[in-house]
Design an enzyme around this catalytic site. Structure first.
Site, PDB file in Angstrom:
ATOM      1  CB  CYS D 141      37.577  57.704  64.073  1.00 13.80           C
ATOM      2  SG  CYS D 141      39.222  58.198  63.550  1.00 13.80           S
ATOM      3  CG  HIS D 236      38.526  55.519  59.494  1.00 13.83           C
ATOM      4  ND1 HIS D 236      38.813  56.527  58.602  1.00 13.83           N
ATOM      5  CD2 HIS D 236      39.069  55.933  60.685  1.00 13.83           C
ATOM      6  CE1 HIS D 236      39.483  57.486  59.215  1.00 13.83           C
ATOM      7  NE2 HIS D 236      39.646  57.158  60.469  1.00 13.83           N
TER       8      HIS D 236
END
Lengths: 341, 341, 341, 341
Positions: D141, D236
């Site tokens: 990710c 993120h």
């Protein structure tokens, strides 16, 4: 169906923008006037490019009755200016729906949660028929969930005493609101004015219309509040203890079965269920449950009955939806439907 | 003065390490034995290089009576093993001070807050005189502050009913404890077992020693709890509503003036004041006030008296100091002083 | 030893109070004058009852040179007024130590981290000998740790390029500072002015005094910054990547061995080690490590050398201690010692 | 159009449930098989009463090839079992789409971001034509957003060196994941294995298919990572510095104009724009921007060009949507469309 023309006072603030957002696709209402003293003369689209073009083209006016032409006016004005401005609009013949606090306890102002006390609108019926202006208020965001759950419990068991401790979200303090340095790794055990408002407003909401239809005879519950700020973005959680006159039986079923006129009339902003029951042992939780019923339902859980006449539970209300713009819209919808505006 | 030799069971866990930290400079106690089943055979210094050399050189033993030679034993054992292990040590003649829950409500175990019920130690007097073993327990971290404030209020006004809602810190759940995904932007309105423990323990703490000195006649307060987890590292905040039989007068002065035997005897871990009053409108706050009295004082604020016989206030206790190792140390100090160990 | 009389400008603000707190037990300095424009005429004790009586009795004066009589003046003034007020005091003959930003890059103002560039004080030597006033500045809280670690690395390996990404604490924004609604469940990837200041200040700190001792010839490192706000109360964490001209060998030992004049002179506020190395794989962490060296040490960890001429590491500095009052005190101590004030 | 029958391995875990949620209304895929070793024999509806009835009626099977009948299999298996189980399924002739890490760097496994390297599917073309099984992987990710932005920049300016510092969300660590006591008022400057994976995966993603179509010739960018955990639920954030061979011109326009095959083919899960540019000075922010493009777009902001050949910017990717289930779905859609499954 012809849409009803509405105005939004103080539309350029954070809360005002939330009203515009909720109104932009409303099936009954069309925003035709917006005010905002610091941005007068600008087009609304300059501040909110995401709105539909009809709204973007509106010119921002002064918050003055002479500047607004609308059937109904929403007032997300800040407390400091709401008192005077709302009075001025009402005296000029406007129908005002406000979630500001200054007029909530006025004797001629109905304080409304449509599921609870739709009949309180009688207070303004005469003025409405005479095309006079009036103010209709919605309660404090901390009152909403408490009153919503007390209504069916009081009807069933006659509630005498309530002890409520709140865990209130940051958004309840507006923006910039609570400094991060005050709330990180902390709880603030005080919210100015809140512990006084909740008992008064709740008893007004649970009250009855006087025979002359000119005032509300308030409820007589003893309500003791402790209001606290926690590091949660949205959603006021409340821990409730209460005592009743009559023996409590099946409180969960009573809460779960609760419905009001908004559900019956299928008002556009009405949640399917005003109260949603959670049976998991650790719910409701603000982050997980605040959007139930699109933020319009009160979520209840952890129902415990320590003895025949006492009850404990937790409740959660989305403070900026049901506790603000959403509650005002639903109230306006009830008003329009009830009096065929 | 010769120091008293003490052992620490389960010394290698997080809580055990807090005990060692607090014991390393203790004026009366000297750690001579440490146990920790998963690290048997290691030197303590391999796990805790910051301790003094005498302690670093101790070898970690099994949590078995045959492995420990000490006058007094502290037990920060996890609940799951405390029940059996503590019994075994007591039966082998050890004096145990525990903050684990399993034995708290045993009829022959005094549950101690030294400021509140020093006389409850009579329960173990006979066994002590006969050099038999026994267990002395300290209460749940959520009970401590509540009982500390109820003691003087109950003595003065006869408390009948208490409604308490807690805002409990993350450290109360141990490590790893609460997952961050569960508590970020959230409150968890449930802590397993907590709402049951607090009323029972509080009434035991406020109880009286029976004439035969063989059990505690518990208090009879009706206590209703709602226990909740919030995103705070240390410090349990509690919001309290209570009702009394006698008229309440000057509750703040009564709380402020409260003192106990530990203060009189100037026990090493005793705070100067067991209860510290805050007069600011928004205190106590966990991050700002938890270290008052080196984490050993209960901090009280927001005292409100809604009527003659009702009182509301907030209190704060440091859950891992007063509510754990610090409370156990103070209890051990009282025991030693009282019986001249 | 006779104490040196010092004044504190803007002493009544949050940062000013931190200065008073750190100065109250200082072995060399005695606070004899405090200013604070909004509280003129009050006694300091009315605002800060916890200070020693000598300080409590001081009357708060206007921030005007005519109102202050002191050998040395600390200026924790807000940026907006520091520029003019500090100049006025310097022109009136005062020795000013400031952590405000406006004068940091002035050519006649030494920008000081005592461990790094004590010789930069030569810039004010002549004025000091002639009893003229001057300003000595301390760097931005984000610059401090970076410069502290670059100094020994640059001396050893000739640093060419630095890429720094910061995780800055809430307290760096002052009070009320960052609204909680902005930072809860969030990161703010921008801090106004910060990315420009750090490279300029760092190169000034690493520069050399010109032959005429009238200016600093700045370092020539290419420094690229990304400054970000995170939900941490105190402690600026920085992630650093750098490239050097010379081959890097044993960077950890070089950082660990670093010492400066403050350590040699054992200045009262000097930490034993300006740089503390952590060898655990997941340190430094703000909450766990910010108080190392009483908040005066820079904590370094996660040293990785991806190739001969590149280095990566994390560093942590306590932004309100080393990055503000503590750094200013240490600078004042160096000044006094160096010039035997 | 006939739907494609798909299976979900490890469907009963938290991530598996996210797959089911995203698949339940998918226009092309129909879930016909679910596995989950600890719940074998239960009906899926017992675990997930909110799913449509066709899915609720599925029986949970062992994660064994003999138990699954499906055209395509998604594998949200935990790392520990993914290696072996996925191999077993591939050897049994299944087409596997996985977001687990073990097979990502296998030479015969294409690592896919459909907008970046659709041609890498050539690696499995021969096996697909022969009806043999294979694994197609999606990246970590933290890699996704970095690779997504590097692709157009590399094509335009030949990126040589990248320094990336991440601010990673709690959900990236799974559940229970990061203990709240570790992250409250803190940052954790370390995530196991992450700094190694990102450079390898990014270069594989930016690589080219060998002439024999049997392996990927990886890119040769020097990538230096610093991976950090912050108190954010989802999203993120990454701060990027990079250097290029060719002069950088209009980097914002290049990023903004980037499109790929998924947009061209209008694949069901493809966002309208793979990269969304924010021009506000303090964006992207995780809480405000993570849902852009339904969580499938990478949001870029704060573009700064310090010199001709260097660039700085921030990017944000929703780690559990684009970085997990959403990325896998889009990859499966590309596979189906490309090879007319």
């Amino acid at each position: 169906m012809k849409k009803i023309d509405v105005g939004v006072l103080g539309a350029t603030g954070k809360v005002g923008m939330e009203y515009l957002e909720m109104l932009k696709d409303h099936p009954w209402f069309r925003v035709v006037a917006v005010t905002g003293n610091s941005k007068v003369g600008l087009k609304l689209g300059e501040l909110a490019p995401g709105l539909p073009s009809q709204m973007r083209s509106l010119e921002i006016k002064d918050s003055d009755p002479s500047q607004v032409d609308a059937d109904l006016v929403f007032s997300p004005l800040p407390t400091s200016v709401a008192l005077e401005t709302e009075s001025k609009f009402a005296q000029s013949g406007f129908k005002i729906i406000t979630d500001a606090s200054p007029h909530r306890m006025d004797s001629d102002v109905p304080l409304m949660i449509p599921e609870i006390n739709p009949d309180h609108l009688k207070l303004i019926e005469k003025r409405l028929r005479k095309s006079e202006g009036f103010i209709v208020a919605t309660p404090n965001c901390t009152t909403v969930g408490l009153a919503m759950t007390l209504k069916p419990l009081n009807d069933a068991f006659s509630v005498k005493k309530v002890v409520m401790t709140s865990f209130q979200a940051l958004s309840g303090a507006g923006y910039p609101g609570v400094p991060s340095l005050d709330i990180e790794d902390n709880v603030i055990p005080f919210i100015s004015g809140e512990e006084e408002k909740v008992p008064l407003e709740t008893n007004k909401l649970l009250g009855t219309v006087s025979k002359e239809k000119n005032k509300i005879l308030p409820g007589t519950l003893d309500i003791f509040c402790s209001c606290n700020r926690v590091a949660v973005i949205d959603g006021h959680l409340e821990s409730v203890y209460l005592e009743t006159e009559r023996q409590i039986d099946h409180p969960g079923e009573i809460l779960d079965a609760f419905e009001g006129i908004p559900q019956e009339l299928k008002l556009p902003s009405a949640p399917k269920k005003p109260i949603i029951l959670k049976t998991e042992k650790d719910r409701p939780q603000p982050r997980l449950d605040r959007m139930e019923g699109n933020g319009m339902s009160t979520v209840v859980g952890r129902i415990r009955q320590p003895n025949r006449n006492a009850l404990q539970y937790h409740l959660l209300t989305h403070n900026t939806i049901r506790g603000a713009a959403g509650g005002a819209l639903l109230t306006a919808e009830l008003l329009c439907k009830q009096f065929e505006l």
